[in-house]
Enzyme design. Structure first.
Site, PDB file in Angstrom:
ATOM      1  N   GLY A  92      40.391  40.768  34.820  1.00 44.66           N
ATOM      2  CA  GLY A  92      39.901  41.829  35.691  1.00 44.66           C
ATOM      3  C   GLY A  92      40.147  43.161  35.013  1.00 44.66           C
ATOM      4  O   GLY A  92      39.897  43.307  33.819  1.00 44.66           O
ATOM      5  N   GLU A  93      40.685  44.084  35.749  1.00 46.49           N
ATOM      6  CA  GLU A  93      40.996  45.404  35.196  1.00 46.49           C
ATOM      7  C   GLU A  93      42.504  45.613  35.327  1.00 46.49           C
ATOM      8  O   GLU A  93      43.021  45.798  36.427  1.00 46.49           O
ATOM      9  CB  GLU A  93      40.201  46.476  35.952  1.00 46.49           C
ATOM     10  CG  GLU A  93      40.394  47.869  35.439  1.00 46.49           C
ATOM     11  CD  GLU A  93      40.129  48.012  33.944  1.00 46.49           C
ATOM     12  OE1 GLU A  93      39.114  47.503  33.451  1.00 46.49           O
ATOM     13  OE2 GLU A  93      40.980  48.632  33.262  1.00 46.49           O
ATOM     14  N   SER A  94      43.191  45.566  34.184  1.00 53.77           N
ATOM     15  CA  SER A  94      44.655  45.536  34.228  1.00 53.77           C
ATOM     16  C   SER A  94      45.251  46.782  34.876  1.00 53.77           C
ATOM     17  O   SER A  94      46.244  46.691  35.615  1.00 53.77           O
ATOM     18  CB  SER A  94      45.207  45.345  32.818  1.00 53.77           C
ATOM     19  OG  SER A  94      44.730  46.353  31.948  1.00 53.77           O
ATOM     20  N   CYS A 130      43.297  37.331  29.835  1.00 51.50           N
ATOM     21  CA  CYS A 130      42.660  38.627  29.600  1.00 51.50           C
ATOM     22  C   CYS A 130      43.482  39.763  30.227  1.00 51.50           C
ATOM     23  O   CYS A 130      44.536  40.097  29.708  1.00 51.50           O
ATOM     24  CB  CYS A 130      41.221  38.578  30.098  1.00 51.50           C
ATOM     25  SG  CYS A 130      40.179  39.789  29.291  1.00 51.50           S
ATOM     26  N   ARG A 156      35.364  42.051  27.392  1.00 58.34           N
ATOM     27  CA  ARG A 156      36.147  43.276  27.152  1.00 58.34           C
ATOM     28  C   ARG A 156      37.616  42.912  26.923  1.00 58.34           C
ATOM     29  O   ARG A 156      38.527  43.444  27.551  1.00 58.34           O
ATOM     30  CB  ARG A 156      35.986  44.248  28.312  1.00 58.34           C
ATOM     31  CG  ARG A 156      34.533  44.661  28.533  1.00 58.34           C
ATOM     32  CD  ARG A 156      34.362  45.741  29.574  1.00 58.34           C
ATOM     33  NE  ARG A 156      34.995  46.983  29.151  1.00 58.34           N
ATOM     34  CZ  ARG A 156      35.917  47.624  29.847  1.00 58.34           C
ATOM     35  NH1 ARG A 156      36.350  47.170  30.986  1.00 58.34           N
ATOM     36  NH2 ARG A 156      36.421  48.747  29.395  1.00 58.34           N
ATOM     37  N   HIS A 200      38.718  33.645  28.747  1.00 59.09           N
ATOM     38  CA  HIS A 200      38.647  33.215  30.156  1.00 59.09           C
ATOM     39  C   HIS A 200      38.439  31.708  30.248  1.00 59.09           C
ATOM     40  O   HIS A 200      37.296  31.259  30.382  1.00 59.09           O
ATOM     41  CB  HIS A 200      37.473  33.920  30.855  1.00 59.09           C
ATOM     42  CG  HIS A 200      37.729  35.338  31.186  1.00 59.09           C
ATOM     43  ND1 HIS A 200      38.114  35.762  32.437  1.00 59.09           N
ATOM     44  CD2 HIS A 200      37.672  36.450  30.416  1.00 59.09           C
ATOM     45  CE1 HIS A 200      38.274  37.072  32.440  1.00 59.09           C
ATOM     46  NE2 HIS A 200      38.007  37.515  31.225  1.00 59.09           N
ATOM     47  N   GLU A 259      38.794  29.791  32.599  1.00 62.80           N
ATOM     48  CA  GLU A 259      38.251  29.384  33.910  1.00 62.80           C
ATOM     49  C   GLU A 259      36.722  29.492  33.946  1.00 62.80           C
ATOM     50  O   GLU A 259      36.087  29.019  34.881  1.00 62.80           O
ATOM     51  CB  GLU A 259      38.886  30.228  35.029  1.00 62.80           C
ATOM     52  CG  GLU A 259      38.328  31.638  35.217  1.00 62.80           C
ATOM     53  CD  GLU A 259      38.793  32.657  34.175  1.00 62.80           C
ATOM     54  OE1 GLU A 259      39.442  32.253  33.181  1.00 62.80           O
ATOM     55  OE2 GLU A 259      38.493  33.856  34.348  1.00 62.80           O
TER      56      GLU A 259
HETATM   57  N1  LIG Z   1      38.105  40.442  31.267  1.00 68.92           N
HETATM   58  C1  LIG Z   1      39.177  41.163  31.371  1.00 68.92           C
HETATM   59  O1  LIG Z   1      40.161  40.805  32.000  1.00 68.92           O
HETATM   60  C2  LIG Z   1      39.088  42.537  30.747  1.00 68.92           C
HETATM   61  C3  LIG Z   1      40.395  43.273  30.648  1.00 68.92           C
HETATM   62  C4  LIG Z   1      40.162  44.765  30.759  1.00 68.92           C
HETATM   63  N2  LIG Z   1      39.377  45.271  29.657  1.00 68.92           N
HETATM   64  C5  LIG Z   1      41.499  45.481  30.848  1.00 68.92           C
HETATM   65  O2  LIG Z   1      41.878  46.168  29.976  1.00 68.92           O
HETATM   66  O3  LIG Z   1      42.171  45.363  31.821  1.00 68.92           O
END
Ligand SMILES: NC(=O)CC[C@H](N)C(=O)O
Length: 221
Positions: free
Chosen positions: A63-65, A95, A150, A185, A187
């Protein structure tokens, strides 16, 4: 590098286990579907009371850390989950989840649990290659499909960290005691082997019993 992973009966180890899946943001539903298919019960961790419930394994999804870390603090889950990881609960970080575990985060990242002695660089592949698919060896398993979105890269790994997979020489999967961190990922691909390997992984006490890998890594100190 000579790494092997024990896969015999790995899936059945997951049966009856409860997996706590961090469910504040990102790809948590995808993890739940996969682990349920492997015979696990999943609970969503959305608030402090969830983090206090009984579960056997922890999954930190992609996700977005930066958002996830902020929400972990705001929702009162940061401390209780950190305690569980530090106490040896097996944890899978994918990720953004890998970023949450990393001791050092570069490229605009926020500090998370910091329990995994690696340095990661966020969004390491740049805009051109923001998302891509690859296949590589993973701890002795051949041709494991890997979907990167990403993704971060592990740029340094500390002492005691097992390197489980590389893409073009760059580290994309590591294991340290009870912690498994992957930049991709698992999953999202129709291949259960990485998830099964996580389900067969013991806690801190079995630090080197499950994975047999011997790639030398340098301290990040
Ligand atoms: N698919 C992902 O979890 C991307 C990580 C995201 N770019 C981050 O820095 O949090």
């Amino acid at each position: 590098m000579n790494q092997t992973v024990r896969t015999d009966g790995a899936a059945s180890c997951g049966q009856g286990q409860t997996v706590g899946v961090l469910a504040v943001q990102g790809a948590f539903v995808e993890h739940e579907r996969r682990f349920e298919r492997l015979g696990c019960r999943c609970i969503e961790l959305r608030q402090a009371s969830d983090a206090a419930k009984p579960f056997d394994r922890l999954v930190l999804p992609g996700g977005e850390s930066t958002v996830q870390i902020k929400l972990l603090h705001e929702l009162g889950m940061f401390e209780p989950l950190l305690e569980r990881i530090a106490a040896g609960m097996p944890v899978l970080g994918t990720c953004a989840g890998l970023i949450l575990l990393a001791a050092r985060v570069g490229n605009g990242g926020a500090g998370g649990f910091g329990t995994l002695p690696v340095a990661v660089r966020r969004n390491a592949y740049g805009r051109q290659l923001g998302s891509f698919h690859a296949s590589a060896a993973f701890a002795g398993l051949e041709h494991v499909p890997m979907t990167f979105i990403r993704a971060p890269l592990v740029v340094e790994a500390g002492e005691g960290v097992d390197v489980l997979a590389r893409i073009d020489g760059s580290i994309v999967a590591v294991r340290y005691g009870n912690q498994l961190g992957v930049a991709f990922h698992p999953e999202l691909d129709d291949d259960d082997r990485v998830l099964e390997a996580f389900l067969a992984m013991g806690g801190a006490e079995s630090a080197r019993a499950f994975w047999k890998s011997a790639e030398a890594v340098r301290p990040i100190g």
